[in-house]
Enzyme design. Structure first.
Site, PDB file in Angstrom:
ATOM      1  N   TYR A   1       0.844  -1.194   0.000  1.00 48.00           N
ATOM      2  CA  TYR A   1       0.000   0.000   0.000  1.00 48.00           C
ATOM      3  C   TYR A   1       0.882   1.248   0.000  1.00 48.00           C
ATOM      4  CZ  TYR A   1      -2.938  -3.727   1.816  1.00 48.00           C
ATOM      5  OH  TYR A   1      -3.571  -4.931   1.990  1.00 48.00           O
TER       6      TYR A   1
ATOM      7  N   GLU B   1       8.355  -3.183 -12.963  1.00 47.23           N
ATOM      8  CA  GLU B   1       9.589  -3.687 -12.341  1.00 47.23           C
ATOM      9  C   GLU B   1      10.504  -4.201 -13.442  1.00 47.23           C
ATOM     10  OE1 GLU B   1      10.394  -3.397  -9.250  1.00 47.23           O
ATOM     11  OE2 GLU B   1       8.538  -3.220  -8.093  1.00 47.23           O
TER      12      GLU B   1
END
Ligand SMILES: [Zn+2]
Length: 396
Positions: free
Chosen positions: A347, A366
């Site tokens: 989060y 990523e």
């Protein structure tokens, strides 16, 4: 490159004689109101530099121009006082040279000053880009944003939220350079013409969100106190910062956003240090504040935050992402070979907050695979994988 206005010249004429898109010339000269050129005035022509040339015996302006595929008038424009009938052997004149190569050398330890030098060089050659400040880091380093294009689709890319993921910065800078080369030389990238994208999109890039952290990983602790002692202490007394992700105060900038921040705090019960510390409150750090304010100001249509590593693309948050996010991430996956992943237990990230507050597509990409910081030997492969994502982020 500068040219000097003569009677009867127009920006349109310069665009024809140098074969540069008129809009790029307009945008390189924002101080000039169209139709109000005055004689002797300096006009910037993007994509060119003026280089010195020494006259050899037998040279004429015509032969010098013809050898370089230039019109003779292009030489007059950069040499306003030249007399073509009185060229002297050994005399130095300026010659317009089209830039067809990268100015950014991405495959190097790319610290903050390397980026700033490259941005200044790009801005000189491509003055149609703008580089306003997004804010300042804890150590007072300016965090530049780069803006390219005039379109209504407002696309944002950023890199190096995390210090030891700094390779994302030269990957993004290389794309920026390739985009600029494509615009000024009309050469497509992977078969895609970039010219229409300039009018359809406004690309905002923050190549290095965390300059203090990147310098820490690449150059070691800063010389100035109290930052030096404090950050070494936060790093358990070590001066090896290769495992450092946070900003210089030991706050993880991608855990700073008000998107279920309390949950992230509960999940990561660590204090200031190399990674995962959420800070005393959301948006306590100047770098995170700069990104939040920029995002509110620009009202982005979509955002892509580039990190390393894992070869995955996160695209969801609490089922708040809009339906168009899924086909977009499928396309990103297709062109890169990376795997779309809707959510993980995490989060308070930048893309989480963007999805939550705007309900627009936000992604964390990523790049690469291995242990951070990824080695430069992976640079070319990572660039090839991310190039498709950079392009799709603009054309989708
Ligand atoms: Zn990261």
């Amino acid at each position: 490159m500068d040219v000097f206005v003569r009677r009867g010249d127009t920006l349109w004429y310069y665009s024809q004689i140098f074969n540069i898109n008129l809009q790029l010339i307009f945008d390189s000269n924002r101080d000039i109101q169209s139709g109000s050129l005055s004689i002797g005035q300096r006009v910037r022509v993007p994509g060119f530099v003026a280089v010195d040339y020494r006259i050899n015996s037998g040279d004429t302006l015509w032969s010098i121009a013809a050898r370089r595929n230039l019109s003779q008038d292009a030489l007059f424009l950069v040499n306003p006082n030249i007399d073509p009938n009185r060229l002297q052997v050994g005399q130095t004149i300026k010659i317009p040279q089209r830039i067809t190569w990268r100015l950014v050398q991405g495959k190097q330890e790319y610290d903050y000053s390397t980026m700033m030098t490259d941005l200044a060089r790009l801005e000189r050659v491509y003055p149609f880009i703008r580089t306003p400040s997004a804010g300042n880091s804890v150590l007072g380093n300016d965090i530049p944003e780069v803006l390219i294009g005039n379109g209504p689709k407002r696309v944002h890319y950023n890199g190096s939220f995390h210090a030891n993921e700094w390779i994302t910065t030269p990957v993004i800078m290389t794309f920026l350079n390739d985009y600029l080369l494509s615009l000024t030389n009309y050469n497509p990238i992977r078969g895609l013409s970039m010219q229409p994208l300039y009018g359809e999109t406004t690309l905002s890039i923050v190549p290095m969100v965390n300059p203090d952290g990147v310098n820490l990983v690449l150059n070691g602790p800063p010389p100035n106190e109290p930052h030096r002692s404090r950050v070494v202490e936060l790093n358990s007394g070590s001066t090896d910062f290769t495992g450092w992700k946070a900003n210089i105060r030991g706050v993880d900038l991608n855990d700073q956003f008000p998107a279920r921040w309390e949950l992230e705090k509960e999940r990561n019960q660590v204090g200031p240090g190399p990674r995962d510390y959420v800070g005393e409150r959301p948006l306590s750090e100047p770098e995170a504040i700069a990104m939040a304010e920029l995002t509110r100001r620009r009202d982005f249509s979509r955002v892509l935050a580039f990190h390393t590593q894992g070869e995955v693309i996160y695209w969801g948050f609490e089922n708040l992402e809009p339906p168009e996010a899924e086909p977009m991430v499928q396309e990103f996956g297709r062109v890169s070979g990376y795997e779309p992943v809707k959510t993980i237990e995490s989060y308070a990230g930048y893309k989480d907050w963007f999805i939550q507050d705007w309900r627009r597509p936000g992604f964390t990409v990523e790049l690469g695979f291995g242990v951070n910081p990824l080695p430069l030997s992976q640079f070319d492969e990572i660039y090839q994988e991310s190039l498709g994502i950079f392009l799709a982020g603009l054309y989708m």
